[in-house]
Design an enzyme around this catalytic site. Structure first.
Site, PDB file in Angstrom:
ATOM      1  N   HIS A  80       0.845  -1.197   0.000  1.00 31.33           N
ATOM      2  CA  HIS A  80       0.000   0.000   0.000  1.00 31.33           C
ATOM      3  C   HIS A  80       0.876   1.241   0.000  1.00 31.33           C
ATOM      4  O   HIS A  80       1.935   1.250   0.624  1.00 31.33           O
ATOM      5  CB  HIS A  80      -0.915   0.014   1.235  1.00 31.33           C
ATOM      6  CG  HIS A  80      -2.061   0.948   1.077  1.00 31.33           C
ATOM      7  ND1 HIS A  80      -1.983   2.283   1.392  1.00 31.33           N
ATOM      8  CD2 HIS A  80      -3.301   0.735   0.583  1.00 31.33           C
ATOM      9  CE1 HIS A  80      -3.131   2.853   1.104  1.00 31.33           C
ATOM     10  NE2 HIS A  80      -3.955   1.940   0.618  1.00 31.33           N
ATOM     11  N   ASP A 135      -7.986  -5.576  -0.024  1.00 32.51           N
ATOM     12  CA  ASP A 135      -8.451  -6.477  -1.085  1.00 32.51           C
ATOM     13  C   ASP A 135      -8.063  -7.930  -0.875  1.00 32.51           C
ATOM     14  O   ASP A 135      -8.512  -8.797  -1.621  1.00 32.51           O
ATOM     15  CB  ASP A 135      -7.891  -6.006  -2.445  1.00 32.51           C
ATOM     16  CG  ASP A 135      -8.432  -4.640  -2.839  1.00 32.51           C
ATOM     17  OD1 ASP A 135      -9.646  -4.456  -2.712  1.00 32.51           O
ATOM     18  OD2 ASP A 135      -7.648  -3.773  -3.252  1.00 32.51           O
TER      19      ASP A 135
HETATM   20  N1  CMC Z   1       4.269  -7.713  -4.482  1.00 28.53           N
HETATM   21  C1  CMC Z   1       5.610  -7.654  -4.604  1.00 28.53           C
HETATM   22  N2  CMC Z   1       6.333  -6.521  -4.465  1.00 28.53           N
HETATM   23  C2  CMC Z   1       5.663  -5.388  -4.209  1.00 28.53           C
HETATM   24  C3  CMC Z   1       4.271  -5.358  -4.077  1.00 28.53           C
HETATM   25  C4  CMC Z   1       3.571  -6.579  -4.210  1.00 28.53           C
HETATM   26  N3  CMC Z   1       2.231  -6.623  -4.106  1.00 28.53           N
HETATM   27  N4  CMC Z   1       3.875  -4.097  -3.824  1.00 28.53           N
HETATM   28  C5  CMC Z   1       4.978  -3.343  -3.804  1.00 28.53           C
HETATM   29  N5  CMC Z   1       6.079  -4.124  -4.028  1.00 28.53           N
HETATM   30  C6  CMC Z   1       7.478  -3.693  -4.039  1.00 28.53           C
HETATM   31  C7  CMC Z   1       7.825  -2.935  -5.307  1.00 28.53           C
HETATM   32  O1  CMC Z   1       8.273  -3.807  -6.303  1.00 28.53           O
HETATM   33  C8  CMC Z   1       8.890  -1.995  -4.805  1.00 28.53           C
HETATM   34  O2  CMC Z   1      10.074  -2.736  -4.675  1.00 28.53           O
HETATM   35  P1  CMC Z   1      11.512  -2.029  -4.985  1.00 28.53           P
HETATM   36  O3  CMC Z   1      11.633  -0.943  -3.950  1.00 28.53           O
HETATM   37  O4  CMC Z   1      12.516  -3.118  -4.850  1.00 28.53           O
HETATM   38  O5  CMC Z   1      11.412  -1.480  -6.388  1.00 28.53           O
HETATM   39  C9  CMC Z   1       8.434  -1.635  -3.398  1.00 28.53           C
HETATM   40  O6  CMC Z   1       7.627  -2.760  -2.976  1.00 28.53           O
HETATM   41  C10 CMC Z   1       7.584  -0.369  -3.326  1.00 28.53           C
HETATM   42  O7  CMC Z   1       6.522  -0.502  -4.263  1.00 28.53           O
HETATM   43  P2  CMC Z   1       5.910   0.697  -5.102  1.00 28.53           P
HETATM   44  O8  CMC Z   1       5.396   0.151  -6.388  1.00 28.53           O
HETATM   45  O9  CMC Z   1       6.867   1.829  -5.161  1.00 28.53           O
HETATM   46  O10 CMC Z   1       4.707   1.105  -4.157  1.00 28.53           O
HETATM   47  P3  CMC Z   1       3.500   2.065  -4.523  1.00 28.53           P
HETATM   48  O11 CMC Z   1       3.168   2.802  -3.298  1.00 28.53           O
HETATM   49  O12 CMC Z   1       3.825   2.864  -5.731  1.00 28.53           O
HETATM   50  O13 CMC Z   1       2.346   1.040  -4.946  1.00 28.53           O
HETATM   51  C11 CMC Z   1       0.598  -0.530  -4.724  1.00 28.53           C
HETATM   52  C12 CMC Z   1       1.356   0.621  -4.073  1.00 28.53           C
HETATM   53  C13 CMC Z   1      -0.620  -0.855  -3.889  1.00 28.53           C
HETATM   54  C14 CMC Z   1       0.144  -0.125  -6.132  1.00 28.53           C
HETATM   55  C15 CMC Z   1       1.545  -1.767  -4.809  1.00 28.53           C
HETATM   56  O14 CMC Z   1       1.883  -2.191  -3.512  1.00 28.53           O
HETATM   57  C16 CMC Z   1       0.920  -2.927  -5.577  1.00 28.53           C
HETATM   58  O15 CMC Z   1       1.060  -2.992  -6.812  1.00 28.53           O
HETATM   59  N6  CMC Z   1       0.217  -3.871  -4.888  1.00 28.53           N
HETATM   60  C17 CMC Z   1      -0.506  -4.940  -5.572  1.00 28.53           C
HETATM   61  C18 CMC Z   1      -1.867  -4.431  -6.043  1.00 28.53           C
HETATM   62  C19 CMC Z   1      -2.816  -4.191  -4.906  1.00 28.53           C
HETATM   63  O16 CMC Z   1      -2.978  -5.006  -4.007  1.00 28.53           O
HETATM   64  N7  CMC Z   1      -3.527  -3.052  -4.939  1.00 28.53           N
HETATM   65  C20 CMC Z   1      -4.546  -2.689  -3.928  1.00 28.53           C
HETATM   66  C21 CMC Z   1      -4.101  -1.546  -3.066  1.00 28.53           C
HETATM   67  S1  CMC Z   1      -5.089  -1.255  -1.605  1.00 28.53           S
HETATM   68  C22 CMC Z   1      -6.722  -0.938  -2.090  1.00 28.53           C
HETATM   69  C23 CMC Z   1      -6.899  -0.014  -3.221  1.00 28.53           C
HETATM   70  O17 CMC Z   1      -6.301   1.040  -3.317  1.00 28.53           O
HETATM   71  O18 CMC Z   1      -7.727  -0.327  -4.045  1.00 28.53           O
END
Ligand code: CMC
Length: 391
Positions: free
Chosen positions: A269, A326
């Site tokens: 998140h 989720d």
């Molecule tokens: N699985 C594996 N690695 C992850 C995941 C995951 N689900 N989420 C983040 N990371 C890693 C990412 O690869 C990055 O690693 P590094 O620093 O080595 O490059 C690090 O964690 C930070 O991730 P980010 O992409 O910079 O984080 P963000 O704040 O931009 O994205 C997010 C947040 C929710 C989009 C992301 O965690 C994600 O894609 N999660 C999976 C999809 C998901 O469950 N979404 C629902 C979110 S909550 C409810 C909603 O908003 O609807």
């Protein structure tokens, strides 16, 4: 043209001043209008929480009766809109249908245009009530079944379930535990400050476009698998792990591989750096609902095992990646009969009062200006023009 601060994904940009939802991602605290979500989820109906979000305070009995009456009065959709469903190709994504139909509401109910805040209570009740009907009708149409009209004698959630599952050949029996589970889930999705869809509603609305069009844009944003679409992605992931023999560790390994774009759906998140408080409540509710309904689901055990392994893994620990709202919600939806393709529609139903509250707050904000971020331009500044025959 002056200095522009670059903030990828607006991770550190406060886009508005708001008094709707408080979110502390370090401590895992979430409250609507000052009320802790755990308390609301335990004690309220979704209709009360929708009122709270959109009016700022919990309703008195009289206010609740009046609001419920409005939800009842607005529950039908214009009969011409029912024909829309017939024009979509079979298997159209329900979120595409929902977004288009919500956008179309402004043509059928144009009261918005003059001074929207004068009519906002009616418009929000109309939207909250009709989205429920549209969602249920789209499911019925996807089955090729006749739609089931809303009933005046049923509560908001019971009405929805009845419109989804009642049929001339198999009457739906309202189960109060199912109704309670649905109320809880919708409450927990009610608002979440400046998430992608809510920011979209505000951004689109900032151009002074009507509520229905703004919410329709929010629905489109919610559709994405990184946002509300994650609840569907989680279920598809769990099903595929289950069907391929249950080796969840392999999925955890894939999620860690920087060369593999796969991520664990329902994990991570932008704001929470600890356990998502909504997920904690939903996880517990999974056990209760499944027990109440005598429904055993191997996917729940799988989800718990996957969570346990991920939370012990250095990759997830170092990045503060926890399960989010989720991760477990789909297990409850599945237990109460909602198909996976409708999961994100359910999220939209819950988030609707939040979108409305933000649109209203934005419209009424004395500091309102059209949303218009800048960019950091890195392209060429000046190139000699080349006529087409010389390119
Ligand atoms: N699985 C594996 N690695 C992850 C995941 C995951 N689900 N989420 C983040 N990371 C890693 C990412 O690869 C990055 O690693 P590094 O620093 O080595 O490059 C690090 O964690 C930070 O991730 P980010 O992409 O910079 O984080 P963000 O704040 O931009 O994205 C997010 C947040 C929710 C989009 C992301 O965690 C994600 O894609 N999660 C999976 C999809 C998901 O469950 N979404 C629902 C979110 S909550 C409810 C909603 O908003 O609807």
């Amino acid at each position: 043209t002056g200095y522009v601060a670059f903030d990828s994904g607006y991770a550190n940009t406060g886009s508005c001043i708001s008094n709707i939802t408080y979110l502390d991602g370090e401590r895992g605290v979430l409250s609507y209008r000052g009320y802790d979500i755990a308390e609301l989820a335990e004690n309220c109906t979704f209709v009360e929480v929708a009122y709270l979000l959109d009016h700022g305070s919990l309703p008195t009995r009289d206010e609740l009766n009046e609001f419920s009456q409005m939800l009842n009065d607005f529950a039908m959709i214009h009969e011409d809109m029912i024909r829309f469903f017939d024009s979509y190709p079979p298997k159209s994504p329900p979120m595409a249908i929902l977004s288009s139909m919500v956008n179309s509401l402004c043509s059928f109910y144009p009261e918005m245009t003059e001074n929207p805040l004068e009519n906002i209570d009616r418009m929000s009740a109309r939207l909250v009530s009709k989205v429920r009907t549209i969602a249920a009708f789209s499911y019925k149409k996807s089955l090729g079944h006749p739609v089931v009209y809303p009933r005046h004698d049923l509560s908001y959630c019971a009405n929805f379930l009845n419109m989804m599952f009642d049929s001339p050949v198999r009457p739906y029996e309202i189960n109060h535990k199912v109704v309670a589970a649905l109320n809880k889930l919708l409450i927990l999705h009610g608002d979440h400050e400046q998430n992608c869809s809510t920011s979209t509603v505000r951004m689109v609305g900032s151009a002074r476009v009507n509520l229905y069009a703004s919410v329709s844009a929010g629905i489109s944003a919610l559709w994405g698998p990184l946002h509300g679409g994650a609840n569907q992605a989680v279920m598809e992931m769990l099903e595929s792990i289950h069907e391929s023999g249950g080796d969840y560790r392999q999925y955890v390994e894939r999620a860690k591989d920087p060369k593999d774009p796969f991520r664990l759906a329902g994990f991570g998140h932008r704001v929470y750096k600890t356990y998502d408080p909504r997920c904690r409540i939903i996880k517990q509710a999974c056990d209760e609902v499944l027990e109440d309904l005598k429904f055993s689901d191997p996917l729940l055990d799988l989800a718990k095992e996957l969570e346990e392994v991920a939370l012990k893994d250095d990759y997830f620990v170092e990045r503060n990646l926890y399960p989010n709202v989720d991760f477990y919600s789909g297990i409850i939806y599945r237990a109460i009969g909602i198909p996976t393709s409708m999961f994100t529609v359910m999220f939209a139903l819950g988030r609707l009062p939040g979108w409305i509250a933000h649109w209203k707050e934005m419209w009424d904000d004395p500091a309102w200006r059209i949303s218009r971020p800048r960019q950091v331009y890195v392209g060429p500044l000046s190139r000699p023009f080349v006529p087409i025959d010389q390119r």
